[in-house]
Design a protein around this motif. Structure first.
Motif, PDB file in Angstrom:
ATOM      1  N   SER A  16       1.111  -0.974   0.014  1.00 49.88           N
ATOM      2  CA  SER A  16       0.169  -0.376  -0.183  1.00 49.88           C
ATOM      3  C   SER A  16       0.916   1.088  -0.302  1.00 49.88           C
ATOM      4  O   SER A  16       0.724   2.348  -0.732  1.00 49.88           O
ATOM      5  CB  SER A  16      -0.836  -0.414   1.398  1.00 49.88           C
ATOM      6  OG  SER A  16      -1.515   1.307   1.225  1.00 49.88           O
ATOM      7  N   ASN A  17       1.503   1.546   0.612  1.00 48.58           N
ATOM      8  CA  ASN A  17       2.511   2.353   0.498  1.00 48.58           C
ATOM      9  C   ASN A  17       3.499   2.435  -0.416  1.00 48.58           C
ATOM     10  O   ASN A  17       3.407   3.798  -0.856  1.00 48.58           O
ATOM     11  CB  ASN A  17       4.011   2.251   1.922  1.00 48.58           C
ATOM     12  CG  ASN A  17       3.349   2.278   3.039  1.00 48.58           C
ATOM     13  OD1 ASN A  17       2.519   3.501   3.361  1.00 48.58           O
ATOM     14  ND2 ASN A  17       4.188   1.698   4.678  1.00 48.58           N
ATOM     15  N   TRP A  18       3.959   1.452  -1.376  1.00 50.40           N
ATOM     16  CA  TRP A  18       4.799   1.389  -2.194  1.00 50.40           C
ATOM     17  C   TRP A  18       3.108   2.152  -3.301  1.00 50.40           C
ATOM     18  O   TRP A  18       3.461   2.681  -4.445  1.00 50.40           O
ATOM     19  CB  TRP A  18       5.108   0.236  -2.788  1.00 50.40           C
ATOM     20  CG  TRP A  18       6.333  -0.195  -2.494  1.00 50.40           C
ATOM     21  CD1 TRP A  18       6.951   0.520  -1.479  1.00 50.40           C
ATOM     22  CD2 TRP A  18       6.601  -1.405  -2.485  1.00 50.40           C
ATOM     23  NE1 TRP A  18       8.092   0.112  -0.682  1.00 50.40           N
ATOM     24  CE2 TRP A  18       8.361  -1.229  -1.417  1.00 50.40           C
ATOM     25  CE3 TRP A  18       6.706  -2.363  -3.293  1.00 50.40           C
ATOM     26  CZ2 TRP A  18       9.445  -2.526  -1.560  1.00 50.40           C
ATOM     27  CZ3 TRP A  18       7.995  -3.456  -3.155  1.00 50.40           C
ATOM     28  CH2 TRP A  18       8.589  -3.506  -2.168  1.00 50.40           C
ATOM     29  N   PHE A  19       2.368   1.153  -3.678  1.00 48.37           N
ATOM     30  CA  PHE A  19       1.252   2.011  -5.134  1.00 48.37           C
ATOM     31  C   PHE A  19       0.321   3.007  -4.701  1.00 48.37           C
ATOM     32  O   PHE A  19      -0.060   3.190  -5.469  1.00 48.37           O
ATOM     33  CB  PHE A  19       1.092   0.205  -4.947  1.00 48.37           C
ATOM     34  CG  PHE A  19       2.030  -0.296  -6.360  1.00 48.37           C
ATOM     35  CD1 PHE A  19       1.992  -0.049  -6.709  1.00 48.37           C
ATOM     36  CD2 PHE A  19       2.254  -1.586  -5.034  1.00 48.37           C
ATOM     37  CE1 PHE A  19       2.711  -0.971  -7.629  1.00 48.37           C
ATOM     38  CE2 PHE A  19       3.368  -2.282  -5.567  1.00 48.37           C
ATOM     39  CZ  PHE A  19       3.723  -1.632  -7.086  1.00 48.37           C
ATOM     40  N   THR A  20      -0.288   3.090  -3.616  1.00 46.11           N
ATOM     41  CA  THR A  20      -1.116   4.609  -3.279  1.00 46.11           C
ATOM     42  C   THR A  20       0.215   5.633  -3.797  1.00 46.11           C
ATOM     43  O   THR A  20       0.451   6.017  -3.072  1.00 46.11           O
ATOM     44  CB  THR A  20      -1.600   4.647  -1.553  1.00 46.11           C
ATOM     45  OG1 THR A  20      -1.918   2.943  -1.334  1.00 46.11           O
ATOM     46  CG2 THR A  20      -2.170   5.693  -1.347  1.00 46.11           C
ATOM     47  N   LYS A  21      -1.009   6.531  -4.173  1.00 43.63           N
ATOM     48  CA  LYS A  21      -0.726   7.716  -5.234  1.00 43.63           C
ATOM     49  C   LYS A  21      -1.649   8.666  -4.875  1.00 43.63           C
ATOM     50  O   LYS A  21      -2.750   8.173  -5.214  1.00 43.63           O
ATOM     51  CB  LYS A  21       0.136   7.167  -6.555  1.00 43.63           C
ATOM     52  CG  LYS A  21       0.838   6.311  -6.402  1.00 43.63           C
ATOM     53  CD  LYS A  21       1.767   6.340  -6.254  1.00 43.63           C
ATOM     54  CE  LYS A  21       3.307   5.406  -6.254  1.00 43.63           C
ATOM     55  NZ  LYS A  21       4.253   5.268  -5.934  1.00 43.63           N
ATOM     56  N   ILE A  22      -1.026  10.016  -5.379  1.00 43.81           N
ATOM     57  CA  ILE A  22      -2.210  11.130  -5.181  1.00 43.81           C
ATOM     58  C   ILE A  22      -2.270  10.857  -6.712  1.00 43.81           C
ATOM     59  O   ILE A  22      -1.994  11.384  -7.545  1.00 43.81           O
ATOM     60  CB  ILE A  22      -1.528  12.624  -4.313  1.00 43.81           C
ATOM     61  CG1 ILE A  22      -1.884  12.559  -3.516  1.00 43.81           C
ATOM     62  CG2 ILE A  22      -2.396  13.055  -5.485  1.00 43.81           C
ATOM     63  CD1 ILE A  22      -2.466  11.850  -2.692  1.00 43.81           C
ATOM     64  N   LYS A  23      -3.750  11.209  -7.412  1.00 44.16           N
ATOM     65  CA  LYS A  23      -4.454  10.461  -8.686  1.00 44.16           C
ATOM     66  C   LYS A  23      -5.301  11.767  -8.768  1.00 44.16           C
ATOM     67  O   LYS A  23      -6.134  11.096  -8.588  1.00 44.16           O
ATOM     68  CB  LYS A  23      -4.612   9.381  -9.369  1.00 44.16           C
ATOM     69  CG  LYS A  23      -3.224   8.460  -9.157  1.00 44.16           C
ATOM     70  CD  LYS A  23      -3.551   7.360  -9.972  1.00 44.16           C
ATOM     71  CE  LYS A  23      -2.550   6.853  -9.752  1.00 44.16           C
ATOM     72  NZ  LYS A  23      -2.582   4.980 -10.523  1.00 44.16           N
TER      73      LYS A  23
ATOM     74  N   LEU B 198      -6.632   4.614  -2.948  1.00 44.48           N
ATOM     75  CA  LEU B 198      -5.671   4.391  -2.369  1.00 44.48           C
ATOM     76  C   LEU B 198      -5.506   2.550  -3.159  1.00 44.48           C
ATOM     77  O   LEU B 198      -6.319   1.821  -3.218  1.00 44.48           O
ATOM     78  CB  LEU B 198      -6.538   3.340  -1.124  1.00 44.48           C
ATOM     79  CG  LEU B 198      -6.445   3.010  -0.247  1.00 44.48           C
ATOM     80  CD1 LEU B 198      -4.582   3.576   0.538  1.00 44.48           C
ATOM     81  CD2 LEU B 198      -7.591   2.863   1.220  1.00 44.48           C
ATOM     82  N   LYS B 199      -4.274   1.953  -2.636  1.00 41.21           N
ATOM     83  CA  LYS B 199      -4.020   0.491  -3.242  1.00 41.21           C
ATOM     84  C   LYS B 199      -3.453  -0.863  -1.478  1.00 41.21           C
ATOM     85  O   LYS B 199      -3.147  -0.267  -1.463  1.00 41.21           O
ATOM     86  CB  LYS B 199      -3.598   0.400  -4.396  1.00 41.21           C
ATOM     87  CG  LYS B 199      -3.309   1.101  -5.575  1.00 41.21           C
ATOM     88  CD  LYS B 199      -4.780   0.477  -6.138  1.00 41.21           C
ATOM     89  CE  LYS B 199      -4.336  -0.827  -6.777  1.00 41.21           C
ATOM     90  NZ  LYS B 199      -5.320  -1.350  -7.745  1.00 41.21           N
TER      91      LYS B 199
END
Length: 269
Positions: A164-171, A223-224
């Motif tokens: 989650s820390n790797w793939f969660t982004k602001i989009k 959120l991933k």
């Protein structure tokens, strides 16, 4: 044992429904098993019949948190109005909005709570359960897991802090908008005047609200690998109003709108 969120952050979990009490029961049962209970659960009911009311009343007798039935008369598909009425009733300061045909894994609310940030709203993901596993979930209370058969988007079932820390982004766009799993601060919902009730029939009401939230200067957290809902299989809703709804959505983009006229304030003023 489930615990409530701290006094600093009261979560209202809004669950939309319409005449599918069997699926709603799955959602309500999965909420009972959360490691972190919301302050309240509000069922946003778009005009279901008496059997849904009876189901909710039965749950209210012994539910582990406040359970509210927000009902409106059945005048066709009016999801925006149903959500707005539930938001107006919400006593929490943070809103998680889900569909009433989701099985929520036990960490769902806790994951949304940890993802919440000021000046942001959150788009959560979903897993699509096929008809065979959905039947098992509905009929015998089967709890889906990563190795279950008949699942699409299986990778989304991974619940990992590291991933989650790797793939969660602001989009900051409205791509992959999923109204079935969405979270925001109530004050931000009030600022944009909630969902646009010019939308009737399925389609685009979620994306249009995302556009207005972005136009208001908020960031969208995509959120991933956390807070994923498991979507019970059903036939798709009619797309008959999609062309008209697309025009309303496009207007929000073209005019850089932050607020809608026909929205939440009619229930809060």
């Amino acid at each position: 044992m489930a615990t409530r969120v701290s006094k600093e952050m009261k979560i209202s979990l809004i669950v939309t429904t319409y005449n599918w009490k069997e699926a709603l029961a799955i959602t309500l049962e999965s909420i009972k098993e959360q490691t972190l209970l919301p302050y309240e659960v509000i069922v946003a009911d778009d005009g279901s019949s008496e059997d849904t009311k009876s189901l909710i009343e039965a749950y209210q007798l012994n539910y582990p948190t406040r359970l509210v039935h927000s009902w409106q008369e059945d005048k066709g598909f009016r999801l925006a109005a149903s959500r707005n009425k539930a938001i107006a009733k919400a006593q929490g300061d943070y809103l998680i909005i889900v569909d009433g045909d989701l099985y929520l894994p036990t960490s769902f609310v806790a994951s949304h709570s940890s993802a919440a940030k000021e000046n942001c709203f959150v788009q959560g993901g979903r897993v699509l359960l096929g008809p065979n596993i959905s039947k098992k979930v509905m009929e015998v209370g089967y709890k889906p897991h990563f190795f279950s058969a008949d699942i699409r988007n299986r990778h989304n079932m991974l619940n990992s802090e590291l991933l989650s820390n790797w793939f969660t982004k602001i989009k900051n766009n409205d791509k992959s908008t999923r109204g079935c799993n969405f979270a925001l601060w109530k004050k931000d919902a009030i600022y944009v005047n909630g969902y646009n009730e010019d939308f009737e029939g399925w389609g685009r009401e979620d994306s249009e609200m995302v556009i207005r939230l972005l136009n208001s200067g908020l960031d969208r957290i995509y959120l991933k690998f956390k807070a994923v809902g498991y979507h019970i299989y059903h036939k798709e809703s009619s797309r008959g109003m999609l062309e008209k709804n697309q025009e309303i959505y496009q207007k929000a983009i073209d005019q850089c709108l932050t607020k809608c006229v026909n929205g939440l304030d009619k229930y809060t003023s």
